[in-house]
Design a protein around this motif. Structure first.
Motif, mmCIF file in Angstrom:
data_model
loop_
_atom_site.group_PDB
_atom_site.id
_atom_site.type_symbol
_atom_site.label_atom_id
_atom_site.label_comp_id
_atom_site.label_asym_id
_atom_site.label_seq_id
_atom_site.Cartn_x
_atom_site.Cartn_y
_atom_site.Cartn_z
ATOM 1 N N ALA A 1 39.852 36.161 31.866
ATOM 2 C CA ALA A 1 40.946 36.322 31.029
ATOM 3 C C ALA A 1 40.270 36.875 29.505
ATOM 4 C CB ALA A 1 41.558 35.717 30.554
ATOM 5 N N VAL A 2 40.945 38.016 29.000
ATOM 6 C CA VAL A 2 40.573 37.978 27.761
ATOM 7 C C VAL A 2 41.243 38.241 26.728
ATOM 8 C CG1 VAL A 2 38.840 40.330 28.384
ATOM 9 C CG2 VAL A 2 41.566 40.768 28.476
ATOM 10 N N ASN B 1 28.646 37.351 39.746
ATOM 11 C CA ASN B 1 28.275 37.296 38.068
ATOM 12 C C ASN B 1 28.108 38.436 36.494
ATOM 13 O OD1 ASN B 1 28.098 34.804 38.841
ATOM 14 N ND2 ASN B 1 26.324 34.912 39.555
ATOM 15 N N PHE B 2 27.802 39.251 37.535
ATOM 16 C CA PHE B 2 27.662 41.073 37.052
ATOM 17 C C PHE B 2 29.341 41.164 36.159
ATOM 18 C CE2 PHE B 2 29.672 44.801 36.224
ATOM 19 C CZ PHE B 2 28.340 45.631 35.312
ATOM 20 N N TRP B 3 29.713 40.811 36.430
ATOM 21 C CA TRP B 3 31.650 41.178 36.559
ATOM 22 C C TRP B 3 32.407 40.375 35.383
ATOM 23 C CZ3 TRP B 3 33.207 45.949 35.998
ATOM 24 C CH2 TRP B 3 32.972 47.155 36.818
ATOM 25 N N VAL B 4 31.517 38.279 35.907
ATOM 26 C CA VAL B 4 32.130 38.095 34.545
ATOM 27 C C VAL B 4 32.088 38.391 33.424
ATOM 28 C CG1 VAL B 4 31.457 35.365 34.498
ATOM 29 C CG2 VAL B 4 32.486 36.159 36.556
ATOM 30 N N ASP B 5 30.339 37.876 33.309
ATOM 31 C CA ASP B 5 29.355 38.496 32.227
ATOM 32 C C ASP B 5 29.517 39.708 31.541
ATOM 33 O OD1 ASP B 5 27.190 37.677 30.601
ATOM 34 O OD2 ASP B 5 26.248 40.093 31.462
ATOM 35 N N LEU C 1 38.159 32.248 29.215
ATOM 36 C CA LEU C 1 38.306 31.368 30.446
ATOM 37 C C LEU C 1 37.999 32.850 31.363
ATOM 38 C CD1 LEU C 1 41.354 29.207 31.023
ATOM 39 C CD2 LEU C 1 39.394 28.697 30.640
ATOM 40 N N PHE C 2 36.222 32.334 31.568
ATOM 41 C CA PHE C 2 35.656 33.195 32.722
ATOM 42 C C PHE C 2 35.443 32.413 34.403
ATOM 43 C CE2 PHE C 2 34.855 33.905 28.785
ATOM 44 C CZ PHE C 2 35.632 35.211 28.145
ATOM 45 N N GLY C 3 34.910 33.268 35.011
ATOM 46 C CA GLY C 3 33.963 32.198 36.113
ATOM 47 C C GLY C 3 34.822 31.166 36.528
ATOM 48 N N ASP D 1 35.476 28.883 35.582
ATOM 49 C CA ASP D 1 36.736 27.766 34.703
ATOM 50 C C ASP D 1 37.928 28.190 34.991
ATOM 51 O OD1 ASP D 1 34.344 26.223 34.134
ATOM 52 O OD2 ASP D 1 34.425 27.253 32.101
ATOM 53 N N PHE D 2 38.142 29.272 34.783
ATOM 54 C CA PHE D 2 39.108 30.505 35.074
ATOM 55 C C PHE D 2 40.373 30.764 36.388
ATOM 56 C CE2 PHE D 2 41.689 34.786 36.165
ATOM 57 C CZ PHE D 2 42.378 34.808 34.811
ATOM 58 N N GLU D 3 38.654 30.426 37.570
ATOM 59 C CA GLU D 3 38.975 30.145 38.908
ATOM 60 C C GLU D 3 39.810 29.484 39.176
ATOM 61 O OE1 GLU D 3 37.602 32.470 42.868
ATOM 62 O OE2 GLU D 3 35.954 31.491 41.557
ATOM 63 N N GLY D 4 39.367 27.685 38.704
ATOM 64 C CA GLY D 4 39.862 25.863 38.793
ATOM 65 C C GLY D 4 41.319 26.539 37.976
ATOM 66 N N PHE D 5 41.083 27.721 36.507
ATOM 67 C CA PHE D 5 42.589 27.303 35.512
ATOM 68 C C PHE D 5 43.740 27.967 36.740
ATOM 69 C CE2 PHE D 5 45.745 29.811 33.303
ATOM 70 C CZ PHE D 5 45.592 29.280 32.597
ATOM 71 N N VAL D 6 43.367 29.368 37.075
ATOM 72 C CA VAL D 6 44.324 29.405 37.942
ATOM 73 C C VAL D 6 45.020 29.200 39.334
ATOM 74 C CG1 VAL D 6 44.831 32.126 40.095
ATOM 75 C CG2 VAL D 6 43.136 32.549 37.447
ATOM 76 N N ARG D 7 44.367 27.964 40.201
ATOM 77 C CA ARG D 7 44.308 27.407 41.149
ATOM 78 C C ARG D 7 45.562 26.201 40.392
ATOM 79 N NH1 ARG D 7 39.483 27.906 43.600
ATOM 80 N NH2 ARG D 7 39.354 29.613 44.562
#
Lengths: 145, 504, 323
Positions: free
Chosen positions: C117-118, C267-271, C296-298, C300-306
């Motif tokens: 997220a940005v 990983n490229f896009w997360v970075d 929130l990235f990668g 962490d973000f995946e877990g947050f969305v779930r």
């Protein structure tokens, strides 16, 4: 007579639409008027109009196309459908050249005129939409290797 | 007088060389985009947003460019409507009613010229309304609630009486069908999905562009195919290319009335230019069409919708600038642009950013003037498009339809839908069911339903809400007048000496 | 021959990608028409800032794929472009809400890979300036006593995010029958605000960025912000939590990627998104657009969305929003 037939077709459509609307479920908190009420009103009104058309009738005579014209119409419609399925696999330029060529030929062009017209139009429009306007059109799956 | 000095400042902004260049570029790009069905000014503006950032253009210059594209496209829209019967957007459907018959009669030149002049008339007159009445009208927009919108839709529906082409029952059936088409998709208020047959692509409803192109362009191609011998004749241009003074003067009051009504409807967020064109057309048909020439190539039938939709396009800026609520898709994009410059449109915009507001108003004036002198010389050239042989012209119509429809959602499914509606359009033409009411129904359908439901939601199901408040009463009076006035006028003209007044 | 060359090329590209993913012809899908939040998410933080920072070669193509409240794009990505490594798609809390309510024709949050997220737009509850209510407590107490007399106006459909925010607050306030809380849906926050200004609705539910101009003009009064801490844009407004309602409503702006991409590409896009979120360019633009920081990235973000999808699913089920 043809108006009476049209009226019957419309009546069937209105009943079908109304039946579909009556089976809709209202969700939570949608207020006094739910998702089905407005469509049901429309179905009722259209059914009444259809009955009025059937009852009053009229002397309207449709001018149906001649047989050879029907052939042209079906051919062009079939080509439109084929176009919808071909545009992504073979790409915009190839699909449009074929399709436009066919339409051109049906409107009286010689085959080489038709193909030239089709190719010219498709390249010009591709250039305009993709390069000038930035709208994306499919290049074609077969050209991507 | 304060207004004049502020407007002077505005012109100082608008007449800076860079801004003149931008308004010219915008008007030109807009005209071209408007001529192409499917691609609207929204696409062009969205593409340009990052470029204007990259160039470091100041906010007022960006807005001037985008506004130029916006009203340029309004000019361009009418060209394909008149020449090819292919309306690029819903708001130019009405222009085909008389514009296309004129082109078929060889009078494409005057029709195109009239459309440019009416657009200029509506576009510039409405700028004065914008300057003098913006604060007042933004208050009116706040007063306009769901009940008011619903009654406005009822009023717009009376336009149907001018689209009947003979059999009222058939027109009514067409209109109801249009309203039904508008109910396809995720219902506007909640999460119930209606009439999508499990197609995810139909969740957002049927796209205007797909329907309009299917019903008009495709069915037109099929219709010509059904009537002509292979080969077909080439159309001729007869008579003058330029518009005559008589044609112009006969349309003066038409343009004035249509500009005023168009502007007021444009101010209401969401109502939009399309409804403005239908209302203007039917009003003028009732007022000036004494010999029943509307729909058969009457130049005033071109003047009315063209002045109305340009006026409405300017009107749509009022809620955007003064309330921060976009009145149309394009103003929504312009709003987003302003936001990304850190300018928040709202009640304080005129105070905090006078350059934006007055510069925009002045540049609209400059831009409309430019569009007029850009369009008029080309009228002859555009009209000549009809001299192109059918075997070139018809493929162009078909291909433009494909690209227009495909580019809306990048979806081949839409081409199938377009074809289906094209075939249905052909059957309807052959059996005498008018097509225009379908578009009217489609345009009004969602607004009608959603505002009916909102209003009844507010009133807890009490229908008397539609008869309370001054605006609602005025709208009912207008509705009754538009239903009864034609009857009264017909009586009057019957009593008066029969004679040709302004027939073409 | 051409095929053979293609195969060789593919092997070369593949082996390169194995070492390190290098993007080309990047694309961002905005699942809605131009002008909205998703379109902004693609065009500004992705296309504009990523290009400015030199994270991607050349420019990024933005495609608007409208339909089904994001569902058409979601289905397209999962079924048609599952292994397109150069593609990212804009998403927001609205995406999560619809996933939670099963509106995406059977697709779930697990069907794609969430990148990061940005920024976020926090929720607000606001009233017209001439309204008698000064705090969120005043309003909530009044509504709780007679829910039939008050209408909330918001920019999302019934059951949508703006509606849910009101219900979450009312739920916290101990209102039992949430179905009695009245809500009327409008097309966007601006149109809903007009209802409050026109005196037809009692209160507005929306996001901070939607109210700033009217607050500045003194037309609208914000009663509570649904953020963890007070926000810089509205420093004097208490959060809902401060006023006793533990509700945080963040409308985050983020991206997801197709499910079948390699870990290198992921990983490229997360970075890349991480770098955007940290850049000065983006943070200036973010603040100008009324968005709060939300990083929130990668994984962490995946877990947050779930988690969020599960929570919204639970609420929606409790409310009877699911059929």
């Amino acid at each position: 007579m043809s108006d009476r037939i049209a009226g019957i077709v419309i009546l069937i459509f209105a009943l079908w639409y109304g039946f579909g609307a009556s089976r809709l479920k209202a969700g939570f908190g949608s207020g006094p008027i739910g998702p089905k009420n407005f469509p049901l009103m429309l179905a009722l009104l259209l059914a009444l109009v259809a009955i009025a058309i059937i009852v009053t009738g009229s002397s309207f005579k449709p001018k149906w196309p001649k047989r050879e014209n029907w052939l042209d119409i079906w051919l062009v419609i079939a080509s439109f459908v084929a176009y919808a399925y071909l545009i992504v696999p073979i790409g915009f330029i190839a699909a449009t050249t074929l399709e436009t060529g066919l339409v051109s030929q049906r409107f009286g062009a010689k085959w080489w005129q038709a193909l030239a017209t089709g190719f010219g139009i498709s390249v010009a429009l591709y250039a305009l939409f993709v390069w000038v306007l930035g709208v994306s059109l499919p290049i074609g799956r077969i050209f991507r290797g | 007088m304060e207004v004049l000095s502020l407007l002077g400042q505005g012109f100082a902004v608008a007449l800076q060389p860079i801004n003149i260049l931008l308004v010219f570029a915008g008007a030109l790009v807009g005209t071209i985009i408007g001529m192409l069905p499917g691609v609207g000014p929204i696409n062009a503006i969205a593409i340009l947003i990052p470029i204007t950032f990259a160039l470091g253009l100041p906010a007022e210059s960006s807005i001037i460019l985008f506004a130029g594209i916006y009203y340029g496209s309004q000019y361009g829209n009418s060209i394909s409507s008149i020449l090819l019967n292919v309306p690029g957007t819903a708001s130019s459907v009405v222009t085909t009613f008389d514009g296309y018959p004129m082109a078929q009669q060889g009078r494409a030149g005057p029709a195109l010229a009239m459309s440019a002049i009416a657009s200029f008339f509506g576009g510039t007159l409405s700028i004065f309304f914008l300057i003098f009445f913006a604060p007042l009208l933004s208050k009116l927009a706040i007063k306009f609630g769901p009940a008011e919108y619903f009654v406005l839709m009822i009023f717009a529906f009376t336009a149907l009486s001018s689209l009947t082409e003979g059999n009222t029952l058939k027109a009514l059936a067409s209109a109801l069908f249009g309203l039904m088409l508008a109910t396809v998709g995720l219902e506007p208020q909640g999460t119930t999905v209606r009439f999508t047959f499990g197609q995810l692509k139909l969740y957002d409803g049927l796209d205007f562009v797909v329907l309009v192109i299917g019903f008009y362009a495709v069915s037109e191609v099929l219709n010509i195919l059904s009537e002509t011998q292979v080969g077909g004749e080439v159309r001729k241009l007869t008579g003058r290319v330029m518009i005559s003074l008589k044609e112009l003067t006969s349309s003066l009051w038409v343009m004035l009335r249509s500009s005023i009504s168009g502007f007021i409807i444009g101010v209401m967020p969401g109502a939009g230019a399309t409804i403005a064109t239908f209302i203007a057309y039917s009003t003028e048909k009732q007022i000036v069409d004494r010999n029943n020439t509307f729909g058969k190539g009457d130049i005033r039938g071109v003047a009315a919708p063209e002045s109305a939709n340009n006026s409405a396009a300017v009107g749509a800026f009022i809620p955007m600038l003064s309330l921060g609520v976009p009145g149309s898709g394009t103003t929504a994009v312009i709003l987003a642009t302003l936001l990304s410059y850190g300018i928040t449109p709202g009640p304080l915009l005129m105070q905090n950013n006078p350059d934006i507001f007055w510069g925009l108003a002045a540049s609209m004036y400059v831009g409309n003037f430019m569009l007029l002198i850009l369009n008029l010389p080309f009228v002859g050239l555009f009209a000549r498009i009809l001299l192109v042989p059918r075997w070139v012209l018809m493929p162009i119509v078909a291909t433009l339809s494909f690209v227009g429809v495909y580019s809306v959602n990048n979806s081949a499914f839409d081409i199938l839908l377009m074809t289906a509606f094209g075939f249905l359009g052909l059957i309807m033409r052959k059996t005498g069911f008018p097509l225009a009411p379908v578009i009217l129904g489609l345009v009004l359908g969602e607004l009608m339903e959603v505002n009916l439901r909102r209003a009844l939601n507010y009133s807890n199901g009490d229908w008397s809400t539609f008869f309370q408040g001054p605006i609602v009463i005025i709208l009912w009076v207008l509705t009754l007048a538009s239903l009864l006035l034609p009857l009264a006028l017909r009586r009057l003209t019957k009593r008066a000496k029969p004679g040709k007044l302004q027939g073409e | 021959m051409k095929r053979f060359m293609g195969a060789i090329l593919a092997i070369v590209v593949w082996s390169l990608a194995f070492a390190q993913f290098s993007p080309k012809n990047t694309e961002c899908i905005a699942p809605a028409d131009p002008g909205g939040g998703w379109d902004f998410t693609c065009r500004v933080p992705a296309a504009q800032v990523m290009a400015e920072l030199g994270l991607i070669p050349g420019s990024m193509k933005v495609t608007n794929m409208t339909g089904g409240g994001g569902g058409v794009a979601y289905a397209n990505v999962v079924t048609q472009r599952a292994d397109d490594e150069n593609l990212i798609i804009a998403a927001s809390t609205a995406t999560a809400t619809r996933l939670a309510q099963n509106v995406f024709a059977g697709f779930t949050a697990d069907n794609v890979r969430w990148l990061g997220a940005v920024g976020a737009d926090y929720g607000v509850i606001a009233v017209s300036n001439d309204s008698p209510y000064q705090t969120l407590n005043d309003l909530v107490d009044a509504v709780a006593a007679a829910p039939g007399d008050y209408v909330f106006a918001g920019g999302s459909a019934i059951g949508g995010w703006d509606h849910l925010k009101v219900l979450l607050v009312m739920n916290e306030a101990g209102v039992e029958d949430l179905g009695s809380v009245r809500y009327v849906a409008f097309d966007g926050g601006g149109a809903a605000m007009i209802e409050v200004l026109g005196g037809r609705a009692a209160a507005f539910t929306g996001d901070i960025s939607e109210v700033l101009a009217q607050v500045e003009a003194g037309e609208i009064r914000v009663l509570g912000v649904l953020s963890p801490d007070r926000v810089p844009a509205l420093p004097e407004v208490a959060t809902a939590t401060e006023q006793g309602y533990n509700v945080i409503g963040a409308n985050w702006r983020a991206f997801y990627a197709p499910p079948g991409i390699s870990d290198e590409a992921y990983n490229f896009w997360v970075d890349a998104i991480k770098q955007v979120a940290a850049s000065e360019e983006w943070n200036t633009l973010r603040e100008q657009n009324g968005l709060a920081e939300f990083a929130l990235f990668g994984d962490d973000f995946e877990g947050f969305v779930r988690d969020q999808v599960a929570i919204i699913h639970g609420i929606s089920e409790d409310l009877g929003l699911l059929q």
